[in-house]
Structure formats: structure tokens, C-alpha cells
Design a protein around this motif. Structure first.
Motif, mmCIF file in Angstrom:
data_model
loop_
_atom_site.group_PDB
_atom_site.id
_atom_site.type_symbol
_atom_site.label_atom_id
_atom_site.label_comp_id
_atom_site.label_asym_id
_atom_site.label_seq_id
_atom_site.Cartn_x
_atom_site.Cartn_y
_atom_site.Cartn_z
ATOM 1 N N ARG A 180 19.009 42.640 -11.023
ATOM 2 C CA ARG A 180 18.041 42.409 -11.836
ATOM 3 C C ARG A 180 17.135 43.735 -12.214
ATOM 4 N NH1 ARG A 180 15.784 37.734 -12.290
ATOM 5 N NH2 ARG A 180 16.941 36.802 -10.475
ATOM 6 N N ASP A 223 13.834 45.807 -12.500
ATOM 7 C CA ASP A 223 12.472 45.341 -11.918
ATOM 8 C C ASP A 223 11.220 46.311 -12.676
ATOM 9 O OD1 ASP A 223 12.996 48.088 -11.161
ATOM 10 O OD2 ASP A 223 13.164 47.793 -8.937
ATOM 11 N N GLY A 254 23.307 49.929 3.047
ATOM 12 C CA GLY A 254 22.283 50.460 2.156
ATOM 13 C C GLY A 254 21.232 49.466 1.860
ATOM 14 N N THR A 255 19.970 49.959 1.885
ATOM 15 C CA THR A 255 18.866 49.056 1.762
ATOM 16 C C THR A 255 17.963 49.920 0.845
ATOM 17 O OG1 THR A 255 17.899 50.018 3.651
ATOM 18 C CG2 THR A 255 18.862 47.980 4.048
ATOM 19 N N GLY A 256 18.415 50.682 -0.335
ATOM 20 C CA GLY A 256 17.640 51.051 -1.447
ATOM 21 C C GLY A 256 17.377 49.619 -2.433
ATOM 22 N N SER A 257 16.982 50.033 -3.500
ATOM 23 C CA SER A 257 16.646 48.868 -4.563
ATOM 24 C C SER A 257 17.741 47.934 -4.860
ATOM 25 C CB SER A 257 16.581 49.540 -5.920
ATOM 26 O OG SER A 257 15.451 50.472 -5.850
ATOM 27 N N THR A 258 18.899 48.531 -4.722
ATOM 28 C CA THR A 258 20.227 47.582 -4.813
ATOM 29 C C THR A 258 20.167 46.550 -3.873
ATOM 30 O OG1 THR A 258 21.334 49.171 -6.227
ATOM 31 C CG2 THR A 258 22.809 47.471 -5.188
ATOM 32 N N ARG A 292 19.697 52.432 7.236
ATOM 33 C CA ARG A 292 19.603 53.782 7.581
ATOM 34 C C ARG A 292 18.242 54.357 7.595
ATOM 35 N NH1 ARG A 292 23.349 58.687 5.575
ATOM 36 N NH2 ARG A 292 22.068 58.456 3.671
ATOM 37 N N THR A 293 17.491 53.847 6.547
ATOM 38 C CA THR A 293 16.217 53.927 6.257
ATOM 39 C C THR A 293 15.488 52.931 5.678
ATOM 40 O OG1 THR A 293 16.614 56.369 5.294
ATOM 41 C CG2 THR A 293 14.349 55.570 4.832
ATOM 42 N N LYS A 297 10.327 58.137 -2.295
ATOM 43 C CA LYS A 297 11.669 57.403 -2.602
ATOM 44 C C LYS A 297 11.127 56.191 -3.474
ATOM 45 C CE LYS A 297 14.881 57.419 0.493
ATOM 46 N NZ LYS A 297 15.493 57.723 2.014
ATOM 47 N N ARG A 298 12.096 56.002 -4.394
ATOM 48 C CA ARG A 298 11.810 55.014 -5.466
ATOM 49 C C ARG A 298 11.574 53.906 -4.698
ATOM 50 N NH1 ARG A 298 13.417 50.934 -8.586
ATOM 51 N NH2 ARG A 298 12.926 50.972 -10.953
ATOM 52 N N GLY A 348 24.257 53.686 -3.231
ATOM 53 C CA GLY A 348 23.841 54.543 -4.324
ATOM 54 C C GLY A 348 24.753 55.228 -5.106
ATOM 55 N N TRP A 392 17.407 60.594 -3.454
ATOM 56 C CA TRP A 392 18.312 60.786 -4.371
ATOM 57 C C TRP A 392 17.672 61.652 -5.728
ATOM 58 C CZ3 TRP A 392 17.502 58.916 -9.261
ATOM 59 C CH2 TRP A 392 16.670 57.477 -9.259
#
Ligand code: N01
Length: 542
Positions: free
Chosen positions: A53, A55, A182-186, A206-207, A325-326, A377, A494
């Protein structure tokens, strides 16, 4: 097969490509958009992963160019999910009859500008060629999905997916052991939804990241009215503020200028409001480490208060500066780690070494899996541009290509044109506010500017435009200086190209904000396109 010549050929049928068609048609130009997918949508066509979705609030993350369109469309949620955003984009395509100027199912591989002929020839993966005087890359900043180069993936016996190429028919996780990398926005959006369906979920982190609860909910008539009673006014505000978001526009004051009580009240208000506007509580958050520390001190305990297991909470504690980071926005992300079927794997401490036929191997353990989801990403901003082999050919002097021009990092004058590549425009290119803004606002501004530029060229009898190398250099220095005054370049983000091995490390977006950027673009145009060389090289013009 070579198609008839167009005035403009463009790549991508997302927000940018669709508005391009609408705008350029109004100017009487013949435009062809080439799109790899089999329908419109761009980012929202490809990213169908569970939980996807936007944000940015949907009333703001939508087109503003047509009052009737914005009044008639109703969003069901404050932050719409991917299917609804895709339906909206399809509605726009239908309403303005845009599909007839799009060729679907064509991935552009090459684009060559013939200097003497003043024409771009654009080649798709099926060999079809399209020629036009102008070529526009409207291919998005986050469309080049990146699967990590992990040994053994080809031999994995289960299913694996990248979130940016999610299968249309969906994926059934029931009874499955799933791993999300992966634990970014997605990842943060997908993890709670996958956890609710899978037998077991391992999250490979990882982060550790910062995320603010979106506090999403259905749109009430009162909420809708808040936007619609003066939609045009709100849009105007969005166009001129730094973020391109009118509600909670950027602050005028810094955290370090406030009393503690004022500061905490402001954080609290933003926290309760929810979502990524939290980052805009103060104007010094990503400028001064002390201000950043204050936000961190407020945010981390709030964010992680719901996580019951102390060792999981420790692993989820981010260590980098907030907002460099975002910032992510979530729905029940941290709570997910209280579920019995979810485990967090710290791959900073014990990195992934391989994918085996039956799972993921890290330095210290093997995790048996049926499904692996890479939420890893994109080769952002430059990836989609460099994916097309773009070059200029001059029979006598040889040629120049984008890869060589950007060997040491991407440079584009105003993020709109690359010196050395005439008659090529980039929508939300490097050096524009793009990903630091409400991108629909930025897309509209770029497309308007390009349309006005083409109209001005036609009126003045010009058929070629190129950026001056000196103007481009000066703009790149300005973009770089703004970034260096902030904490942004310190993060492995990124934005910096840090997620792609070998990518030149350079802060790519423009930090000055959409309002300031817009004024600079307008000043350049008003002064007769300063920093660009306009010329007439053909006998007659469009
Ligand atoms: O991608 P990301 P994303 N091994 O690059 C990890 C927009 N967006 O798709 O941080 C292991 O942010 C990586 O780890 P690290 C938004 O602008 C918007 O999540 O590099 N892990 C990170 O955790 C966003 O910023 C919405 O250490 C690896 C994750 O994968 C942008 O898209 C929704 C790895 C990647 O995070 C990209 O978000 C979703 C490896 N080799 C996305 N490589 C909206 O709501 C990477 N990672 C509008």
C-alpha cells in the motif's frame, strides 16, 4: 519492424507515462509510450505483494491535473492498498482514453540518437523500433528490482519471489515455511500479512529499521470533505512545500530550538497522527546529529514497546540516524514478532552464505523453507535508466553512451536532461526531488515542465535541446552540497546507491524540496532555458 515516426517516444505507463500522454496530446504532439507490462500502473502494476500500500495519504498521492477527476474519485482508505491504487490508475487511463497511445508488453532495450538525423530510434526486446525526435524516460525510480546474488538460488527446490515482480495470481502461503529477506518499506508491509497466512515465517534482517504505525482506516465523509472542499488549494500547497504533501507540511522550526515540552508535544502529535510525516516533525532532524538523537530517544521506545521478547526487541533496535534511510510506515509490523510462528534472524551478525535446495544457510544455521520472498529493494533511480542502452551516434566522431557518462556517478541537469544526450528527458531523474517527495507531485511538475519546454521550442523554431555540461556540473555540485550539509550521506541507503555492489556512492536525489526546485525550474524556463542549448538542426520543425 520500424514504426511510423512520432514526436515523442516514452518508456513506462505508470503515473509519469500516463500524464505525459495526456499533456503532450494537448499540445498536438504524437506520442507513443512503450510499457513492459501488459497494462498501465508502473510500480503499482508490478508490486502486488501482500500488504502493498502507499504510505502517502491517497488523497495526496494522486493526480491533481484535473479537478473533475479528483472530485469524482473516492478512496476507501486513508492509505490505499495496491489493488485500489491500480484501479485508480486504470480509471485515469480509461477516463482520458490513454491506452490507445501505449504499446504494452514491450521492454525497451536500446535507444540510439542519430545526431545528423536528430532522431531517437528506440528498440524493444521483440525487435520493434520506434523513431521520434524526443525520447522521454518515464520509467520510475524504483522499477529495477534487485535479487541479491546469493549462491545456490537456482537450485532452490521451493518457490521464490521478488516483491517487485509479484505473480498476478498471488501466492498461497498456507501450511508453508516462508522466509522474507529484507526489512525495508516493502518487507515491513509484507511481513505482518505473510505471518498471518504461513505456517511459519523467518524474517532475515540485515538492518533494523524505523517504522511508524500508519493508523490507517476507512475514509469517512468528513475526512473526504477535508480534502475535497478546497482540493485545488490543497494541491497548490503541496506543489510549493518541500515534501509535496500538504497535510503536515514541512516544519519551520528545529527540535533544538524548542523547549523539551514543546518538542515532546510535537513528536506526540505526529506519532498519534501516524505515518511517515513523523519524520517532518522538525526541520533539523536529518541536519544535526543532536536533533536526530532527540527524535530517536522518543521514537525507539514507542516503536518497540509492543515487542514482548527482550532479545527480539534488541535485534529490532535501529542504530543509524532516523530518516537517513527512508522512514517506513506499517500496520502491525512490530507486533508480528510476538506471534508464535514468527522468528527474527539477525543476518548482520550471521550473514546469509547460500540458498540451499531446501532453505537458507547463514554463517551459523540452516533454515528449512518452502518459499523465499526477497523484499530486497531496487537498483534505484539510475537502474531503470541504465537498463536501456542509451547512446548518441555521430557517423564521423563516434558516439557517447549513458554508461560512460555516468561511470563515476549520475549527473543530470535539474534531473531532467543529461549533457551529451540531446532530446532525451528523464522524469524524476537523479538530481531531482523524486523519491524524497510525494512522487506524483514531482511527476506532474516534470511532465508539465517538459511539455512547456517542447511547446516553447516549437514556438521558437527549435528542434534540439541539450544540457550544457557546465550547467549540469553546477547543478550536481549544488545537489551534492545540500546532501553534505545533512546526515544523509552517512547512511548505507539506496539514496546513496549503497545497496548495489559496485554502484558509485553518491547521494542522488535533490534535498532542496519540491517548492524550491519548482521555482528553479520555472526560473530556468522563464529566462529562455538557461543552462540548455536550444538549436534548429532540421530544415523544418514540428
Ligand atoms: O527496499 P529497501 P524496499 N542480503 O532497499 C535488505 C518505496 N516503497 O523495497 O538495509 C540481505 O528499502 C536491506 O537491508 P539493508 C520506498 O521509497 C514505498 O523495502 O540494505 N538483505 C533492506 O532491509 C522504499 O524506500 C512504499 O541492510 C538485503 C531491504 O532488503 C523503496 O520503495 C512501499 C540484501 C531492502 O529495503 C524501497 O523499499 C514499499 C542482501 N543482499 C516501498 N539486499 C510505499 O508505501 C538488500 N537487503 C509508497
Amino acid at each position: 519492424m520500424t514504426q511510423e515516426p512520432y514526436d515523442v517516444v516514452a518508456v513506462g505507463a505508470g503515473f509519469a507515462g500516463l500524464f505525459l500522454i495526456h499533456r503532450l496530446r494537448a499540445l498536438g504532439l504524437r506520442v507513443r509510450v512503450l510499457e513492459a507490462g501488459d497494462d498501465v500502473g508502473g510500480t503499482w502494476y508490478w508490486n502486488r505483494y501482500p500488504g502493498a500500500r502507499c504510505d502517502v495519504e491517497s488523497f495526496e498521492y494522486s493526480f491533481s491535473f484535473d479537478e473533475a477527476l479528483q472530485q469524482e474519485w473516492t478512496w476507501s482508505e486513508r492509505y490505499a492498498a495496491q489493488p485500489e491504487i491500480l484501479r485508480y490508475i486504470q480509471h485515469v487511463a480509461d477516463r482520458f482514453d490513454l491506452r490507445r497511445d501505449i504499446a504494452f508488453g514491450l521492454r525497451v532495450t536500446d535507444a540510439v540518437f542519430d545526431l545528423p538525423a536528430n532522431r531517437w530510434t528506440v528498440t524493444a526486446d521483440d525487435g520493434q523500433q520506434f523513431t521520434a525526435r524526443f525520447f522521454i524516460m518515464a520509467s520510475g525510480c524504483l522499477s529495477n528490482a534487485k535479487v541479491p546474488d546469493v549462491p545456490g538460488l537456482a537450485d532452490f527446490k521451493g518457490q521464490w519471489f521478488h516483491t517487485g515482480h509479484w505473480p498476478r495470481e498471488g501466492v498461497d502461503f498456507s501450511g508453508k515455511r516462508v522466509g522474507v529477506v529484507g526489512t525495508g518499506s516493502t518487507g515491513i508491509q509484507a511481513i505482518p500479512v505473510v505471518a498471518g497466512q504461513a505456517a511459519h515465517l523467518h524474517v532475515f534482517q540485515r538492518t533494523a529499521n524505523y517504522s511508524i504505525p500508519l493508523r490507517n482506516g476507512p475514509v469517512t465523509p468528513a475526512f473526504e470533505d477535508e480534502f475535497k472542499r478546497d482540493y485545488a488549494g490543497l494541491r497548490e500547497q503541496a506543489r510549493h512545500c518541500p515534501s509535496g504533501v500538504a497535510r503536515f507540511p514541512n516544519p519551520q522550526r528545529g527540535a533544538l530550538e524548542m523547549t523539551e515540552a514543546e518538542r515532546l508535544a510535537s513528536y506526540e502529535e505526529r506519532w498519534r497522527f501516524g505515518g511517515i510525516s513523523f519524520a517532518r516533525a522538525f526541520n533539523d532532524t536529518v541536519m544535526k546529529q543532536d536533533a536526530n538523537d532527540l527524535m530517536r530517544q522518543f521514537l525507539v521506545p514507542r516503536m518497540l514497546a509492543c515487542v514482548e521478547d527482550p532479545s527480539t526487541r534488541a535485534k529490532l533496535t535501529p542504530t543509524y540516524a532516523v530518516g537517513t534511510k527512508r522512514l517506513c510506515g506499517d500496520t502491525g509490523y512490530f507486533e508480528t514478532y510476538n506471534r508464535d510462528n514468527v522468528a527474527l534472524v539477525d543476518i548482520q551478525q550471521a550473514p546469509i552464505t547460500a540458498v540451499t535446495p531446501t532453505g537458507i544457510q547463514t554463517h551459523d544455521a540452516h533454515y528449512p523453507l518452502d518459499v523465499i520472498i526477497f523484499a530486497t529493494g531496487f537498483d534505484a533511480i539510475t537502474g531503470p535508466l541504465l537498463a536501456v542502452n542509451m547512446r548518441v551516434e555521430d557517423g564521423s566522431q563516434g558516439g557517447v553512451d549513458l554508461h560512460s557518462l555516468w561511470r563515476d556517478g549520475p549527473r543530470a541537469y535539474l534531473g531532467l536532461m543529461v549533457a551529451g544526450l540531446p532530446n532525451l528527458f528523464t522524469v524524476t531523474g537523479p538530481g531531482s526531488p523524486s523519491v524524497l517527495s510525494n512522487v506524483v507531485v514531482s511527476v506532474e511538475q516534470h511532465v508539465e515542465w517538459i511539455g512547456n519546454c517542447l511547446a516553447a521550442m516549437r514556438a521558437r523554431g527549435f528542434d534540439r535541446i541539450e544540457a550544457e555540461p557546465e550547467a549540469q556540473q553546477a547543478w550536481a555540485r549544488h545537489v551534492d552540497e545540500l546532501a553534505r550539509r545533512s546526515l544523509m550521506p552517512d547512511a548505507n541507503s539506496w539514496y546513496m546507491g549503497a545497496n548495489i555492489p559496485g554502484k558509485p556512492r553518491m547521494f542522488m536525489p535533490y534535498m532542496g524540496g519540491v517548492g524550491v526546485y519548482r521555482r528553479q525550474c520555472e526560473a530556468v524556463a522563464a529566462a529562455g532555458y538557461t543552462g540548455f542549448v536550444l538549436s534548429q538542426v532540421e530544415r523544418s520543425t514540428v
